[in-house]
Design a protein around this motif. Structure first.
Motif: not given
Ligand code: ASP
Length: 456
Positions: A119-121, A46-50, A181-183, A35-38, A195-201
């Motif tokens: 965020g993800e944790d 606003v994204k929780v990561t931001d 995800g993400f770490f 899972v990603s962060a909300p 990197p950002r968007g890294g939950s895909d990774i």
């Molecule tokens: N939450 C992180 C981001 O906004 C990672 C992700 O969602 O994939 O970049």
């Protein structure tokens, strides 16, 4: 077993998490849930990561953090309320965030990474609690315990191959695994993010580790489209493509799936499926190593355009005979810490194409002076404001006249071509145009390959 990743908008609120719960319940082979962060609940959210980045920066600048901390906690509180979760879930999240704020800030990169990862944790913990609450047997899995080993570049971690072996042990777990995800963690135990968007990774790495039959990536679009829907009105959807095609398209601006995430999937031959949480019965897009026999065969799979490129243009009479010229030119580029994207050349000239975002005025001036003085060139200059327009398709190399059709279409739109590049793999054709012409070039190519002649 399938590994399923849910992106930020899929886990942004209680109702969204209810949708993902149904998706998980629908198929008992969906065993590992990343899972990603909300993310955003609406376009102005606003994204929780931001929010966490904002909180982290306030800590580093010794500013008051109470509002920023309350804002993050508030997001989880509203999700927990919507899902009728016990108060203890929120108390734990609040305690976790307070602990992160106190983390040693001497190394700002590491500090920010552990903050972003919250965020993800915390979302993974919350979602595991929700699954259990409604009677699904689920467990939160920490990436450290699972052995997701990464290198230590803050915000730019890369998987260490040993991680795949360690992650394979997850196959033995009977319960549904909820994985943030993400770490990951370095061998020394330092939390480091992708990197950002890294939950895909993360999803791709875990899918490779457990040797999944499928890596399902749930987001908020029905499928990958043949061209950017912001430029082309209701473009056609791509239902199947190869890793190479997806790689080329994501390089040139397709953001549906992180380009780095393709590597583990590709190396371990795990099929990837892009699906929509808000419309799970839609076909989606399947990405595999090769084309399927049953697919209708079109030479062009997609068209992408990405802006923000610069061209270093160098001309020297008899350059073709001067041994080492190219090496010395590229060495200068390297010594400025720049990576180049394309290198089209003629007999007496060559162009080095780079992403403009890497340049500073200083590095640009230094580089140009060195090229002019040390390489004895007849002419050298740097221009900005270019876009790369790419026509992508595995079938292109077998199709006569495709480049001619593409250049005719671009010319027909009154767009001047600054550069043409066809890699030897022939999975793509790249056209350099001025940024202001990129949308028109894209529209002309879409018209040529997807609407005019009833699909090629
Ligand atoms: N939450 C992180 C981001 O906004 C990672 C992700 O969602 O994939 O970049």
């Amino acid at each position: 077993m399938k590994v399923v990743k849910f992106g930020g908008t899929s886990v942004a609120s209680g109702p969204q998490i209810e949708k993902i719960t149904n998706i998980v319940k629908d198929d008992e082979t969906r065993k590992v849930i990343v899972v990603s962060a909300p993310g955003k609940r609406s376009s102005d959210d606003v994204k929780v990561t931001d929010m966490l980045i904002d909180l982290g920066e306030k800590c580093l600048n010794n500013e008051d953090t109470s509002d920023a901390l309350a804002a993050v906690t508030g997001r989880y509180q509203s999700i927990a309320k919507e899902l009728a979760l016990p108060m203890t879930v929120i108390e734990e999240i609040e305690a976790d965030l307070k602990e992160r704020v106190m983390y040693d800030a001497d190394n700002s990169g590491q500090f920010m990474d552990q903050m972003k990862a919250a965020g993800e944790d915390n979302n993974a913990k919350l979602i595991a609690a929700h699954f259990n609450n409604i009677g699904l047997d689920a467990v939160y899995m920490n990436p450290k315990d699972a052995g997701l080993l990464v290198t230590g570049e803050a915000g730019d971690a890369q998987v260490i191959p040993k991680a795949y072996d360690q992650l394979s042990a997850l196959q033995k777990e009977e319960r549904i695994i909820v994985f943030p995800g993400f770490f990951g963690y370095t061998e020394a135990g330092v939390l480091t993010t992708f990197p950002r968007g890294g939950s895909d990774i993360t999803g791709a790495i875990v899918a490779a580790g457990v040797n999944a039959t499928l890596y399902e990536n749930f987001t908020d679009v029905d499928s990958v489209c043949v061209a950017n829907p912001m430029v082309i009105d209701q473009p056609e959807e791509i239902h199947h493509m190869t890793y190479r095609e997806m790689r080329e398209l994501s390089y040139a601006g397709f953001t549906v799936f992180h380009d780095v995430a393709l590597i583990p999937a590709f190396q371990h031959d795990i099929p990837v499926s892009i699906k929509n949480t808000n419309n799970p019965s839609s076909d989606g897009t399947l990405i595999t190593a090769s084309r399927r026999k049953e697919d209708t065969y079109y030479p062009v799979t997609g068209i992408a355009a990405d802006k923000g490129f610069s061209i270093i243009y160098v001309r020297k009479y008899l350059m073709n005979r001067e041994i080492g010229f190219g090496r010395r030119l590229l060495e200068m580029v390297e010594e400025e810490g720049l990576s180049y994207e394309h290198l089209p050349s003629g007999i007496d000239d060559t162009s080095v194409i780079l992403r403009t975002s890497q340049f500073s005025l200083d590095s640009e001036n230094r580089l140009l002076t060195r090229i002019q003085t040390e390489l004895g060139v007849d002419d050298a200059y740097i221009e900005h404001g270019f876009a790369m327009v790419m026509v992508v398709g595995e079938g292109m190399h077998e199709t006569v006249g495709l480049a001619a059709r593409a250049t005719d279409a671009i010319a027909g739109a009154g767009v001047n071509l600054e550069m043409v590049n066809q890699g030897s793999s022939e999975v793509s054709l790249t056209f350099g145009v001025k940024e202001r012409d990129a949308d028109n070039a894209l529209k002309a190519l879409y018209e040529e390959f997807f609407t005019r002649v009833a699909k090629q």
